[in-house]
Write an enzyme that holds these catalytic residues in place. Structure first.
Site, PDB file in Angstrom:
ATOM      1  N   CYS A 149      -2.793  34.046   8.871  1.00  0.00           N
ATOM      2  CA  CYS A 149      -2.558  34.691  10.160  1.00  0.00           C
ATOM      3  C   CYS A 149      -2.243  33.678  11.245  1.00  0.00           C
ATOM      4  CB  CYS A 149      -3.779  35.533  10.529  1.00  0.00           C
ATOM      5  SG  CYS A 149      -4.153  36.677   9.204  1.00  0.00           S
ATOM      6  N   GLU A 150      -1.124  33.016  11.124  1.00  0.00           N
ATOM      7  CA  GLU A 150      -0.622  32.057  12.119  1.00  0.00           C
ATOM      8  C   GLU A 150       0.894  32.126  12.067  1.00  0.00           C
ATOM      9  OE1 GLU A 150      -2.224  29.178  13.718  1.00  0.00           O
ATOM     10  OE2 GLU A 150      -4.201  29.253  12.757  1.00  0.00           O
ATOM     11  N   ARG A 175       2.445  20.330   5.732  1.00  0.00           N
ATOM     12  CA  ARG A 175       3.448  19.474   6.370  1.00  0.00           C
ATOM     13  C   ARG A 175       4.472  20.246   7.216  1.00  0.00           C
ATOM     14  NH1 ARG A 175       6.565  16.367   4.345  1.00  0.00           N
ATOM     15  NH2 ARG A 175       6.092  14.585   5.661  1.00  0.00           N
ATOM     16  N   GLU A 191       0.826  -1.221   0.000  1.00  0.00           N
ATOM     17  CA  GLU A 191       0.000   0.000   0.000  1.00  0.00           C
ATOM     18  C   GLU A 191       0.853   1.262   0.000  1.00  0.00           C
ATOM     19  OE1 GLU A 191      -2.270  -0.223   3.605  1.00  0.00           O
ATOM     20  OE2 GLU A 191      -3.407  -1.992   2.986  1.00  0.00           O
ATOM     21  N   ARG A 201       3.274   7.712  -0.317  1.00  0.00           N
ATOM     22  CA  ARG A 201       4.308   8.744  -0.475  1.00  0.00           C
ATOM     23  C   ARG A 201       5.370   8.374  -1.522  1.00  0.00           C
ATOM     24  NH1 ARG A 201       5.733  11.957   3.976  1.00  0.00           N
ATOM     25  NH2 ARG A 201       4.858  10.297   5.266  1.00  0.00           N
TER      26      ARG A 201
HETATM   27  N1  LLP Z   1      -1.748   2.205   4.321  1.00  0.00           N
HETATM   28  C1  LLP Z   1      -2.309   2.732   5.418  1.00  0.00           C
HETATM   29  C2  LLP Z   1      -3.263   1.935   6.187  1.00  0.00           C
HETATM   30  C3  LLP Z   1      -1.964   4.031   5.828  1.00  0.00           C
HETATM   31  O1  LLP Z   1      -2.513   4.544   6.927  1.00  0.00           O
HETATM   32  C4  LLP Z   1      -1.037   4.796   5.071  1.00  0.00           C
HETATM   33  C5  LLP Z   1      -0.676   6.150   5.458  1.00  0.00           C
HETATM   34  C6  LLP Z   1      -0.502   4.195   3.910  1.00  0.00           C
HETATM   35  C7  LLP Z   1      -0.864   2.905   3.575  1.00  0.00           C
HETATM   36  C8  LLP Z   1       0.473   4.912   3.027  1.00  0.00           C
HETATM   37  O2  LLP Z   1       1.660   5.183   3.690  1.00  0.00           O
HETATM   38  P1  LLP Z   1       2.888   5.834   2.902  1.00  0.00           P
HETATM   39  O3  LLP Z   1       3.389   4.828   1.897  1.00  0.00           O
HETATM   40  O4  LLP Z   1       2.412   7.067   2.256  1.00  0.00           O
HETATM   41  O5  LLP Z   1       3.893   6.107   3.957  1.00  0.00           O
HETATM   42  N2  LLP Z   1       0.298  13.054   6.393  1.00  0.00           N
HETATM   43  C9  LLP Z   1       1.541  12.404   6.751  1.00  0.00           C
HETATM   44  C10 LLP Z   1       1.529  10.933   6.413  1.00  0.00           C
HETATM   45  C11 LLP Z   1       0.353  10.177   6.984  1.00  0.00           C
HETATM   46  C12 LLP Z   1       0.335   8.721   6.589  1.00  0.00           C
HETATM   47  C13 LLP Z   1      -0.989   8.103   6.902  1.00  0.00           C
HETATM   48  N3  LLP Z   1      -1.117   6.745   6.496  1.00  0.00           N
HETATM   49  C14 LLP Z   1       2.691  13.144   6.101  1.00  0.00           C
HETATM   50  O6  LLP Z   1       2.464  14.150   5.440  1.00  0.00           O
HETATM   51  O7  LLP Z   1       3.842  12.785   6.299  1.00  0.00           O
END
Ligand code: LLP
Length: 420
Positions: free
Chosen positions: A348-349, A316, A277, A280
């Site tokens: 405004c933060e 971020r 899954e 990023r």
């Molecule tokens: N699968 C599940 C169940 C997840 O909760 C997530 C991400 C992924 C896959 C994908 O993960 P990745 O490959 O993207 O690491 N907003 C944060 C990241 C939050 C990730 C949430 N879950 C940021 O900007 O760093």
């Protein structure tokens, strides 16, 4: 190879100078490279092929990282599946031409309506995150005369060694069920007529640079699969989640082949299908946020470059203190003097910054590119301060495709009504 590079003193996305994007579509604007997206997906598929598991694995792009229809459509055409966390994301996947038979539904709070929607679409698997959710899904499926395919998201209690806000596999996390309770819950699931056990799921966190924790989690998942088999519960797939980190600054982010090697070693010789899954790592480095300097302010302690993008566009830095490289788009022959600037937005933060203490040779009106903004950028944007969300473009060779027009202010309050 970077798909964003300097040519003749101008930063380009593939064959397109970024000042041409700003001239046509304005700023702030997200710019994605189609070739970079395809290369990132190919890195995963090639890694799975190199490890000899390509034909029994499926890459399910985590839609939350960037849910643009154009990006979903691109991955769907490449054969990807999708990991979703809401009915809204399911609707997007279907609208983008994704195959519901390759959709995994994760998340701790699925509503009855979302369960019905996913059953009707015929998704591949529900990643169930609690005992109560098992019971609810069973009821909903029975009411529809269906059997819902499920895996339990197990929490292996492994430290992913990443930012605490994006660590999800520790005992203290709200996600999944403790792995020790899984055998009992799987026995319960196997008894329920509205459910069909198909897999085990695990996702320990995001922006992981060290491959060891993911391999450790996989080992626990494999041991659980063997234990369940001994109990007469057959497991068809193992979902190893996402989480592979990328380079934002100077991190040593491994390619997919090296990152997956320890985990796939643990999984070698097994027969289950393997699901991944990634979010990023498929989109993060394939996008940037283009913004223009409105004003330069010189203070006693600090200098500020006030730009037209803000924390509502890219949250971020404010939320995680995350680093994004910030580069000038145009490098003329006689640059202005270099100063250390905080790159801040109009909101405004005090937390409204995209970068702090950056040494840049800036003039008012300059274009800046906030790099590695393809993941969790637009997807986490908001309308705070009644700011319309940015436009998004996809560059493909020399072509610029507008994939989402800039929001208008009228759209922002179209659903609201004053008191009678
Ligand atoms: N699968 C599940 C169940 C997840 O909760 C997530 C991400 C992924 C896959 C994908 O993960 P990745 O490959 O993207 O690491 N907003 C944060 C990241 C939050 C990730 C949430 N879950 C940021 O900007 O760093």
């Amino acid at each position: 190879m970077s798909h964003f590079a300097l040519h003749d003193g101008l930063l380009h996305a593939e064959g397109v100078p970024l000042d041409a994007v700003a001239a046509r579509h304005g700023t702030p604007c997200y710019v994605y490279s189609r070739a970079a997206l395809m290369a990132a997906y190919d890195d995963y598929r090639s890694a799975l092929a190199a490890h000899g598991v390509a034909d029994r694995s499926l890459v399910c792009y985590a839609v939350k990282a960037n849910s643009s229809l154009a990006i979903l459509n691109l991955f769907a055409r490449l054969g990807a599946g999708f990991d979703i966390v809401s009915g809204g994301e399911l609707a997007r996947v279907l609208a983008a031409g994704g195959d519901p038979g390759k959709v995994l539904f994760s998340g701790v709070g699925k509503s009855r309506g979302e369960m019905e929607q996913a059953l009707a679409a015929g998704i591949r698997c529900f990643n169930v995150e609690s005992a109560s959710e098992l019971e609810r899904l069973n009821e909903v499926a029975r009411a529809h005369g269906a059997r819902a395919p499920i895996s339990l998201r197990v929490n292996p209690d492994v430290d992913p060694k990443t930012h605490p806000y994006i660590s999800t596999g520790l005992k203290t996390a709200k996600f999944g069920v403790p792995i020790e309770e899984a055998p009992h819950l799987y026995r319960r699931a196997a008894e329920l007529p509205g459910l069909k056990v198909v897999g085990i799921d695990c996702h320990i966190g995001s922006q992981l640079l060290d491959p060891a924790p993911a391999a450790e989690a996989a080992a626990k998942v494999v041991a659980l699969a063997d234990r369940l088999a001994a109990d007469g519960i057959a497991i068809e797939h193992l979902d190893l989640g996402g989480g592979k980190g990328i380079r934002y600054r100077d991190e040593n982010a491994l390619g997919a082949t090296d990152y997956l090697a320890p985990m796939l070693k643990v999984l070698s010789g097994r027969r289950e299908q393997l699901l991944f899954e990634p979010g990023r790592s498929l989109v993060g480095n394939a996008g940037l946020l283009l913004t223009r300097v409105e004003f330069l302010k010189y203070g006693t302690g600090k200098n500020f470059a006030v730009v037209d993008a803000a924390m509502n566009d890219l949250m971020r830095p404010a939320l995680y203190d995350a680093w994004h490289d910030i580069a000038k788009v145009s490098h003329g022959d006689t640059p202005p003097p270099t100063h250390s600037y905080d790159i801040v937005g109009p909101i405004c933060e005090s937390g409204d910054f995209l970068g702090q203490a950056r040494d840049l040779a800036l003039a008012e009106g300059d274009l800046l590119a906030v790099m590695s903004a393809g993941a969790y950028g637009m997807a986490m944007s908001s309308n705070y301060n009644t700011r319309p969300r940015a436009a998004e473009v996809m560059v493909d060779g020399d072509a610029i495709h507008l994939i989402r027009r800039r929001e208008s202010v009228a759209e922002l309050f179209a659903g609201e009504s004053p008191l009678p």
